[in-house]
Write a protein that holds these residues in place. Structure first.
Motif, PDB file in Angstrom:
ATOM      1  N   ILE A 231       0.819  -1.221   0.000  1.00 45.14           N
ATOM      2  CA  ILE A 231       0.000   0.000   0.000  1.00 45.14           C
ATOM      3  C   ILE A 231       0.848   1.266   0.000  1.00 45.14           C
ATOM      4  O   ILE A 231       0.417   2.306  -0.506  1.00 45.14           O
ATOM      5  CB  ILE A 231      -1.007  -0.053   1.178  1.00 45.14           C
ATOM      6  N   THR A 232       2.074   1.199   0.508  1.00 44.85           N
ATOM      7  CA  THR A 232       2.891   2.416   0.558  1.00 44.85           C
ATOM      8  C   THR A 232       3.357   2.860  -0.822  1.00 44.85           C
ATOM      9  O   THR A 232       3.646   4.041  -1.013  1.00 44.85           O
ATOM     10  CB  THR A 232       4.129   2.228   1.455  1.00 44.85           C
ATOM     11  N   VAL A 233       3.431   1.927  -1.798  1.00 49.89           N
ATOM     12  CA  VAL A 233       3.871   2.360  -3.121  1.00 49.89           C
ATOM     13  C   VAL A 233       2.713   2.924  -3.943  1.00 49.89           C
ATOM     14  O   VAL A 233       2.897   3.414  -5.044  1.00 49.89           O
ATOM     15  CB  VAL A 233       4.542   1.216  -3.924  1.00 49.89           C
ATOM     16  N   MET A 234       1.514   2.881  -3.360  1.00 55.81           N
ATOM     17  CA  MET A 234       0.328   3.352  -4.055  1.00 55.81           C
ATOM     18  C   MET A 234       0.473   4.795  -4.511  1.00 55.81           C
ATOM     19  O   MET A 234       0.035   5.153  -5.598  1.00 55.81           O
ATOM     20  CB  MET A 234      -0.837   3.243  -3.082  1.00 55.81           C
ATOM     21  N   ASN A 235       1.126   5.618  -3.667  1.00 60.44           N
ATOM     22  CA  ASN A 235       1.193   7.037  -4.024  1.00 60.44           C
ATOM     23  C   ASN A 235       2.047   7.270  -5.271  1.00 60.44           C
ATOM     24  O   ASN A 235       1.949   8.299  -5.911  1.00 60.44           O
ATOM     25  CB  ASN A 235       1.651   7.902  -2.838  1.00 60.44           C
ATOM     26  N   ASN A 236       2.885   6.295  -5.626  1.00 63.04           N
ATOM     27  CA  ASN A 236       3.668   6.459  -6.850  1.00 63.04           C
ATOM     28  C   ASN A 236       2.974   5.893  -8.077  1.00 63.04           C
ATOM     29  O   ASN A 236       3.275   6.279  -9.195  1.00 63.04           O
ATOM     30  CB  ASN A 236       5.018   5.763  -6.703  1.00 63.04           C
ATOM     31  N   THR A 237       2.080   4.947  -7.854  1.00 62.95           N
ATOM     32  CA  THR A 237       1.505   4.251  -8.998  1.00 62.95           C
ATOM     33  C   THR A 237       0.078   4.672  -9.310  1.00 62.95           C
ATOM     34  O   THR A 237      -0.249   4.930 -10.456  1.00 62.95           O
ATOM     35  CB  THR A 237       1.559   2.728  -8.761  1.00 62.95           C
TER      36      THR A 237
HETATM   37  C1  LIG Z   1       5.076   8.353  -1.472  1.00 61.20           C
HETATM   38  O1  LIG Z   1       5.178   8.141  -0.064  1.00 61.20           O
HETATM   39  C2  LIG Z   1       6.520   8.020   0.383  1.00 61.20           C
HETATM   40  C3  LIG Z   1       6.474   7.671   1.847  1.00 61.20           C
HETATM   41  O2  LIG Z   1       5.405   8.301   2.483  1.00 61.20           O
HETATM   42  C4  LIG Z   1       7.273   9.310   0.086  1.00 61.20           C
HETATM   43  O3  LIG Z   1       8.636   9.172   0.477  1.00 61.20           O
HETATM   44  C5  LIG Z   1       7.212   9.609  -1.418  1.00 61.20           C
HETATM   45  O4  LIG Z   1       7.802  10.849  -1.692  1.00 61.20           O
HETATM   46  C6  LIG Z   1       5.744   9.639  -1.877  1.00 61.20           C
HETATM   47  N1  LIG Z   1       5.716   9.788  -3.335  1.00 61.20           N
HETATM   48  C7  LIG Z   1       4.938  10.686  -3.938  1.00 61.20           C
HETATM   49  C8  LIG Z   1       4.966  10.692  -5.419  1.00 61.20           C
HETATM   50  O5  LIG Z   1       4.208  11.427  -3.308  1.00 61.20           O
END
Ligand SMILES: *[C@@H]1O[C@H](CO)[C@@H](O)[C@H](O)[C@H]1NC(C)=O
Ligand SMILES: *[C@@H]1O[C@H](CO)[C@@H](O)[C@H](O)[C@H]1NC(C)=O
Ligand SMILES: *[C@@H]1O[C@H](CO)[C@@H](O)[C@H](O)[C@H]1NC(C)=O
Ligand SMILES: *[C@@H]1O[C@H](CO)[C@@H](O)[C@H](O)[C@H]1NC(C)=O
Ligand SMILES: *[C@@H]1O[C@H](CO)[C@@H](O)[C@H](O)[C@H]1NC(C)=O
Ligand SMILES: *[C@@H]1O[C@H](CO)[C@@H](O)[C@H](O)[C@H]1NC(C)=O
Length: 354
Positions: A300-306
């Motif tokens: 789930i933590t990689v969700m913000n990138n994908t």
């Molecule tokens: C996604 O979350 C991680 C950890 O919270 C953070 O280091 C990273 O910068 C975030 N990526 C984006 C694209 O927001």
């Protein structure tokens, strides 16, 4: 001469009687009036309510003393839910389309019904015989295309028992992974965002569904599987480069696009979310089992990138679930019913309801 005499009048010994009779008659009249007023001295007020509670056909104590016409009691009308309409459960998660209702008759035959007489009866014994995933591209909305070239439409087929006095079954369908209105900014939208404390399992269901939309496999693909002959492997109808024609062999050779594991994970999460939303507890469920949820929420933590972009928010969970006894208890699933409003009456006296 002996005379015998006696008075023919004498003082009435119960001098207080007329007062007692008078006051008694007044008090009795007052009492009867009060009882009568309590029984009937109100108006019936009409309201729509989602709560079918103890007020329905509740008699006042005076109405128990003096029996009156049943028509004057507060009641709630049951709802008539027609086929082919959309409903939510009281958890306000996924939208369900009602495909049909049927009742099992004593002679074993099934009677198809045009609509269901419903009053907050619990949804029971649900089965999900099929979850269908459609990989689609251009037949999606402009907003969906803007997000990704490809997407999956998910559809769950559900059969449930609604015990409204008779044994009535309902076929439901529920769908859509990425809503056509994705430009409103959420990767997966329930009618109302589940509360992370009260509806913890559903909150995780929504999070995992939005996480799984990040499948890398949603890049343009030339693969298209159309049918599954009974008992055989799905047939590949479009398959360049002489690849094997069954899913197992494709997966073993790591032929792209390798969507089988992801589809499998997605179907399991979708299944679990539907069951949690419908309040079904007797099947294994990822979102109500701490150990399974820990495994499935790892990514789930990689969700913000994908999944996420500037205008699309995924989640709501941001960090994986870590199983522990206290949190696992909160994942318990509570029973569900179809969310509806009922036309009810209640007693009203001026601005007081009772
Ligand atoms: C996604 O979350 C991680 C950890 O919270 C953070 O280091 C990273 O910068 C975030 N990526 C984006 C694209 O927001
Ligand atoms: C049910 O009765 C209670 C009081 O006994 C009242 O507060 C409540 O508003 C009633 N509900 C309805 C729907 O009338
Ligand atoms: C009637 O409905 C029940 C419950 O869905 C099902 O198990 C049964 O096969 C049906 N019977 C017939 C004759 O269709
Ligand atoms: C519903 O499920 C319960 C528990 O699994 C079972 O005892 C009951 O017989 C089922 N009811 C019907 C009508 O299938
Ligand atoms: C209800 O759905 C099940 C599975 O999706 C299907 O097999 C069954 O025929 C449906 N029942 C009716 C009455 O349409
Ligand atoms: C997590 O991501 C890895 C790498 O992308 C993948 O191999 C694995 O299957 C994912 N796990 C789940 C539960 O989706």
């Amino acid at each position: 001469m002996f005379t015998f005499s006696y008075p023919i009048t004498r003082d009435y010994p119960f001098r207080w009687f007329k007062w007692v009779a008078l006051v008694g008659a007044i008090l009795l009249t007052a009492l009867v009036s009060i009882l009568n007023f309590a029984n009937n001295g109100y108006t019936m007020d009409i309201l729509y309510t989602t709560e079918l509670n103890e007020n329905v056909s509740r008699r006042l104590w005076t109405q128990k003393m003096i029996r009156t016409d049943d028509k004057t009691f507060p009641t709630c009308n049951s709802q008539n839910l027609p086929v082919n309409t959309q409903y939510y459960t009281n958890k306000l998660g996924l939208a369900y389309n009602i495909a049909n209702f049927w009742q099992v008759l004593p002679n074993g035959k099934n009677l198809t019904l045009p609509s269901l007489k419903y009053s907050n009866n619990l949804i029971e014994n649900c089965t999900i015989p099929l979850i269908q995933l459609d990989f689609t591209s251009f037949d999606r909305s402009a907003a969906q295309l803007g997000w990704r070239g490809w997407g999956i439409g998910a559809m769950g087929f559900v059969t449930c028992l609604v015990n409204n006095g008779q044994q009535t079954y309902v076929n439901l369908t529920t769908n859509d992974l990425i809503p056509p209105t994705i430009d409103t900014g959420a990767a997966f939208q329930f009618l109302q965002a589940p509360d992370s404390q009260d509806l913890t399992s559903l909150w995780w269901g929504e999070s995992l569904l939005s996480d799984l939309t990040s499948l890398e496999s949603f890049s343009p693909t030339e693969w298209h599987y159309v049918s599954t002959p009974c008992g055989k492997s799905p047939i590949c109808c479009l398959n360049p480069a002489n690849n094997p024609h069954n899913i197992g062999a494709l997966h073993a050779q790591k032929v792209k696009p390798d969507v089988w594991i992801e589809s499998d994970s997605f179907a399991k999460v979708f299944y679990s979310t539907i069951m949690a939303d419908l309040g079904q507890v007797y099947t294994p469920n990822i979102v109500s089992n701490g150990a399974l949820l820990t495994a499935f929420s790892k990514n789930i933590t990689v969700m913000n990138n994908t999944v996420e972009s500037n205008w699309l928010k995924a989640g709501p969970a941001r960090v994986p679930y870590i199983s522990n006894a206290d949190d696992d208890k909160k994942l318990a699933i509570t029973p569900s019913y179809i969310y509806a409003q009922y036309l009810s009456s209640r007693r009203a006296l001026c601005c007081y309801y009772f």
